[in-house]
Design a protein around this motif. Sequence first.
Motif, PDB file in Angstrom:
ATOM      1  N   ASP A  98      20.895  -0.233  -2.862  1.00 12.64           N
ATOM      2  CA  ASP A  98      21.012  -1.454  -2.056  1.00 12.64           C
ATOM      3  C   ASP A  98      21.995  -2.440  -2.660  1.00 12.64           C
ATOM      4  O   ASP A  98      22.114  -3.564  -2.196  1.00 12.64           O
ATOM      5  CB  ASP A  98      19.636  -2.126  -1.938  1.00 12.64           C
ATOM      6  N   GLN A 152      13.918  -1.989   8.454  1.00 11.89           N
ATOM      7  CA  GLN A 152      13.286  -1.839   7.158  1.00 11.89           C
ATOM      8  C   GLN A 152      12.847  -0.389   7.013  1.00 11.89           C
ATOM      9  O   GLN A 152      12.001   0.079   7.764  1.00 11.89           O
ATOM     10  CB  GLN A 152      12.097  -2.777   7.042  1.00 11.89           C
ATOM     11  N   ALA A 153      13.454   0.294   6.052  1.00 12.07           N
ATOM     12  CA  ALA A 153      13.172   1.715   5.890  1.00 12.07           C
ATOM     13  C   ALA A 153      11.786   1.908   5.280  1.00 12.07           C
ATOM     14  O   ALA A 153      11.154   0.962   4.824  1.00 12.07           O
ATOM     15  CB  ALA A 153      14.245   2.357   5.019  1.00 12.07           C
ATOM     16  N   ALA A 154      11.344   3.172   5.273  1.00 14.85           N
ATOM     17  CA  ALA A 154       9.983   3.477   4.817  1.00 14.85           C
ATOM     18  C   ALA A 154       9.776   3.143   3.345  1.00 14.85           C
ATOM     19  O   ALA A 154       8.660   2.879   2.919  1.00 14.85           O
ATOM     20  CB  ALA A 154       9.675   4.945   5.071  1.00 14.85           C
ATOM     21  N   ASP A 155      10.847   3.143   2.541  1.00 18.82           N
ATOM     22  CA  ASP A 155      10.678   2.835   1.124  1.00 18.82           C
ATOM     23  C   ASP A 155      10.854   1.337   0.841  1.00 18.82           C
ATOM     24  O   ASP A 155      10.941   0.917  -0.297  1.00 18.82           O
ATOM     25  CB  ASP A 155      11.663   3.653   0.274  1.00 18.82           C
ATOM     26  N   GLY A 156      10.931   0.519   1.905  1.00 15.33           N
ATOM     27  CA  GLY A 156      11.046  -0.925   1.732  1.00 15.33           C
ATOM     28  C   GLY A 156      12.486  -1.412   1.648  1.00 15.33           C
ATOM     29  O   GLY A 156      12.747  -2.598   1.684  1.00 15.33           O
ATOM     30  N   SER A 157      13.426  -0.490   1.537  1.00 11.68           N
ATOM     31  CA  SER A 157      14.828  -0.910   1.457  1.00 11.68           C
ATOM     32  C   SER A 157      15.354  -1.234   2.853  1.00 11.68           C
ATOM     33  O   SER A 157      14.644  -1.088   3.846  1.00 11.68           O
ATOM     34  CB  SER A 157      15.663   0.200   0.831  1.00 11.68           C
ATOM     35  N   ILE A 158      16.608  -1.700   2.896  1.00 14.26           N
ATOM     36  CA  ILE A 158      17.193  -2.038   4.195  1.00 14.26           C
ATOM     37  C   ILE A 158      17.898  -0.809   4.722  1.00 14.26           C
ATOM     38  O   ILE A 158      18.943  -0.416   4.186  1.00 14.26           O
ATOM     39  CB  ILE A 158      18.206  -3.195   4.041  1.00 14.26           C
ATOM     40  N   ARG A 191       8.539  -1.657  -5.162  1.00 12.03           N
ATOM     41  CA  ARG A 191       9.978  -1.790  -5.152  1.00 12.03           C
ATOM     42  C   ARG A 191      10.339  -2.939  -6.070  1.00 12.03           C
ATOM     43  O   ARG A 191       9.720  -3.995  -6.038  1.00 12.03           O
ATOM     44  CB  ARG A 191      10.376  -2.133  -3.718  1.00 12.03           C
ATOM     45  N   TYR A 209       3.827   4.603   8.810  1.00 16.16           N
ATOM     46  CA  TYR A 209       3.422   5.664   7.888  1.00 16.16           C
ATOM     47  C   TYR A 209       2.314   6.547   8.452  1.00 16.16           C
ATOM     48  O   TYR A 209       1.882   7.485   7.809  1.00 16.16           O
ATOM     49  CB  TYR A 209       2.965   5.047   6.561  1.00 16.16           C
ATOM     50  N   MET A 224      14.014  -8.385   3.115  1.00 17.38           N
ATOM     51  CA  MET A 224      14.274  -7.324   2.140  1.00 17.38           C
ATOM     52  C   MET A 224      13.008  -6.531   1.805  1.00 17.38           C
ATOM     53  O   MET A 224      12.809  -6.104   0.682  1.00 17.38           O
ATOM     54  CB  MET A 224      14.844  -7.908   0.830  1.00 17.38           C
ATOM     55  N   GLY A 225      12.124  -6.371   2.784  1.00 23.20           N
ATOM     56  CA  GLY A 225      10.922  -5.570   2.565  1.00 23.20           C
ATOM     57  C   GLY A 225       9.848  -6.267   1.747  1.00 23.20           C
ATOM     58  O   GLY A 225       8.874  -5.647   1.347  1.00 23.20           O
ATOM     59  N   SER A 249      10.042  -9.584   7.768  1.00 24.81           N
ATOM     60  CA  SER A 249      10.082  -9.496   6.313  1.00 24.81           C
ATOM     61  C   SER A 249      11.522  -9.588   5.802  1.00 24.81           C
ATOM     62  O   SER A 249      12.437  -9.034   6.387  1.00 24.81           O
ATOM     63  CB  SER A 249       9.463  -8.165   5.902  1.00 24.81           C
ATOM     64  N   LEU A 278      -5.281   6.338   5.332  1.00 20.04           N
ATOM     65  CA  LEU A 278      -4.786   5.090   5.914  1.00 20.04           C
ATOM     66  C   LEU A 278      -4.389   5.200   7.380  1.00 20.04           C
ATOM     67  O   LEU A 278      -4.540   4.250   8.136  1.00 20.04           O
ATOM     68  CB  LEU A 278      -3.583   4.591   5.099  1.00 20.04           C
ATOM     69  N   GLN A 292       0.837  -1.209   0.000  1.00 20.95           N
ATOM     70  CA  GLN A 292       0.000   0.000   0.000  1.00 20.95           C
ATOM     71  C   GLN A 292       0.867   1.254   0.000  1.00 20.95           C
ATOM     72  O   GLN A 292       0.445   2.302  -0.443  1.00 20.95           O
ATOM     73  CB  GLN A 292      -0.862   0.013   1.264  1.00 20.95           C
ATOM     74  N   ARG A 293       2.069   1.142   0.566  1.00 20.54           N
ATOM     75  CA  ARG A 293       2.894   2.328   0.765  1.00 20.54           C
ATOM     76  C   ARG A 293       4.017   2.487  -0.238  1.00 20.54           C
ATOM     77  O   ARG A 293       4.490   3.586  -0.446  1.00 20.54           O
ATOM     78  CB  ARG A 293       3.500   2.303   2.178  1.00 20.54           C
ATOM     79  N   TYR A 294       4.510   1.384  -0.773  1.00 24.28           N
ATOM     80  CA  TYR A 294       5.603   1.521  -1.729  1.00 24.28           C
ATOM     81  C   TYR A 294       5.603   0.380  -2.729  1.00 24.28           C
ATOM     82  O   TYR A 294       5.026  -0.680  -2.505  1.00 24.28           O
ATOM     83  CB  TYR A 294       6.964   1.600  -1.029  1.00 24.28           C
TER      84      TYR A 294
END
Lengths: 262, 436
Positions: free
Chosen positions: A92, B188-194, A68, B86, A127-128, A125, B270, A64-66
């Motif tokens: 990364d 886990q960062a906000a953009d899904g990366s590590i 990738r 978020y 790797m996201g 999780s 949300l 919902q938020r990103y």
Amino acid sequence: MPTFTPISTRRSAARTAGLLLAALLLVATTPAQAITVDKLVHHIDRLWHGETSHAIMTMTVETQRYQREMQLEAWSLGKDYSLVVIERPIKDRGIATLKVEENIWNYLPKIDRVTKIPSSMMSGSWMGSHFTNDDLVRESYFEDDYASHISFEGERDGRAIYELTAIPRPEAPVVWGRVVLEIDQDTLAPITSRYFDEAGELVRTMRFDQVEQIDERHVPMRLTLQPEDKPTESTVITYQDITFGVPIERSFFSLQNLERRR
Amino acid sequence: MTERLVHGTMLARLPLLAFVAWRNLWRNPVRSGLTISALAGGLVMVILYSALLEGMVDQMIASATERTTGHIQVQRRAFIDDRDLYATLPDDWAATLEAQVDRIHVAPRLYAAGLASSKQTSYGVMIEAVDPARERQVTSVLDHLRAGTAAIDRPSGDARPRHQVLVGAQLAKNMQLAPGSELVLVTQAADGSIGNDLYRVAGILKPLSPDFDRMGVLMSITAYRDLMYLDEGVHELAVRLDQPDELTVTQDRIRQAVDGLVADRPLDELGGPAVVRNWREINPAIADMLALSETMLLIIGLIVIGLAAMGVLNTMLMAIHERTHEFGILLAIGMKRRWLLAMVLCESFFLSLVAVAVGVTGGIGMVAWLGEDGIDFSAALPDGYDWAGMVFDPVIPLHLVAGHVADASLLLIAITLLAALIPSWRITRLKPAEVM
């Protein structure tokens, strides 16, 4: 490689109509079914790995938020050793996950450190994505941790399938209550895999498609993981290339190599 | 004397009745003295207990509000329910609320879960990010150090400067961290990366709450944004009031201001609505403890003084028993029964008054002697004690509340009079002919 023999035997049997009929007849009697189930599980467990493998794949995570997309390179040796390295995105690049038996380490190039994932974070999780660290550690575990049986055999949605229901053994360190796989009878490639929790609720569904023949086996090249509680989210892994039987030593999967790689 | 007792109005005779009662009290000074000591001793206990309880309650409120929580917090519903990364509030709300509502200080905060790692093992941690300048206006968390400094807003002196962090005492012990140690954080960062980075430990925090002690890592908001790639928004606004007794009014004002801000610029769907809660709503266990302490004080007071009042009952029974002959004569020469009753009740009233005087003096003396600094349990509990998810100092301050002393005194007088009623009742049923 002795482990390949039963699979190819099983597969030629599946291809031949006459033998298939014989197999179906054999299924009716318990001892024969036990062999079939064992072979099926053995086949599924080794489908993406063989003895050794090298793969290039993309992983797309949609939440919902990103959103990738990552390009990954992966090596594996048996079911106990694997190494996954992120190639893209650039931010990364070089982040690597090493799995040796029950342990997972991450190598983080930005800070040049290796970190160990504690057992308490195994359900976190990876790797996201919607995959957990646990999925990585226990990626081929049906044989060891589950008691499986064929719960359905025949035509469903116009395809001849086996439905394999796997129930974890009492002592197995598994989070699921039950895993149900649908396997194509012709190719022995999995079609779906549904994961239920201990209360019997469906938690997530994995779909397999884009089946390609690689060496002797039919391998689905795309895996889509769909969590049930978040219908708008998913993680898709697409194999660009997968090679089996590559020459890799066990020492390749070591912390020293993890740090030396970059 | 008897002549004056028999004639005239009740009111005019009261001073005389009181005088006789007072003299009667000291006909047996040892017995009266013992009874007074029992009553006064009970009162001293009740006063001490109330001072201790009040001190604990004060300490709890202070710990709850001044160290971490603040008086009021503003958060998004999804953050309260799921710690949703978020579910943020706009950055400018802190300054806007401070400008719109009088006499408040607002500090923004951010949170995340992560891993503090080494090659051998990793610990799950709770990352909290604060704006040091604003945080100091609201809570004393940054001064609550066991070792090191609170320099989280300054980079370390390394070749490649790193952000500095404060860690909880138990986490520091588990990971063998000291000021100057290196710490790896992975999340886990906000953009899904590590999200991953290296930090220096600037200081170790004293226990604040068991959770924070075991898992807490405190950093600046700048450091947090670098790690988490969460470029804007905060999870929590902690508010301190200059006038803590204006809690409800200020909460309403903040709520109105928040409604106004949301009307101007709606929040995303949300994260849910913005919720304004006071510390009682955030820590219901502490608020319950407060309500409970008043009841506990009353019950303990009733028991202690009730027991002491048994002494009064006994004393008065004896006193009346000894004087039945005397009472018979008084009745025979025409003294009204209700005046006799008034005189006997007067005796117990004086008994309780003397006990109150002695008890209050003794109680206040004891509290003063033990000191407002409190009772020190640090030998037995060096790290303090935790209760309802919060850690309290091992030194429990005593806090004497005048109202409690007055209540206890009134309680003592009331119970003593009640106890005296039973023996006095016998006087009204005396038959002069029989007892003479």
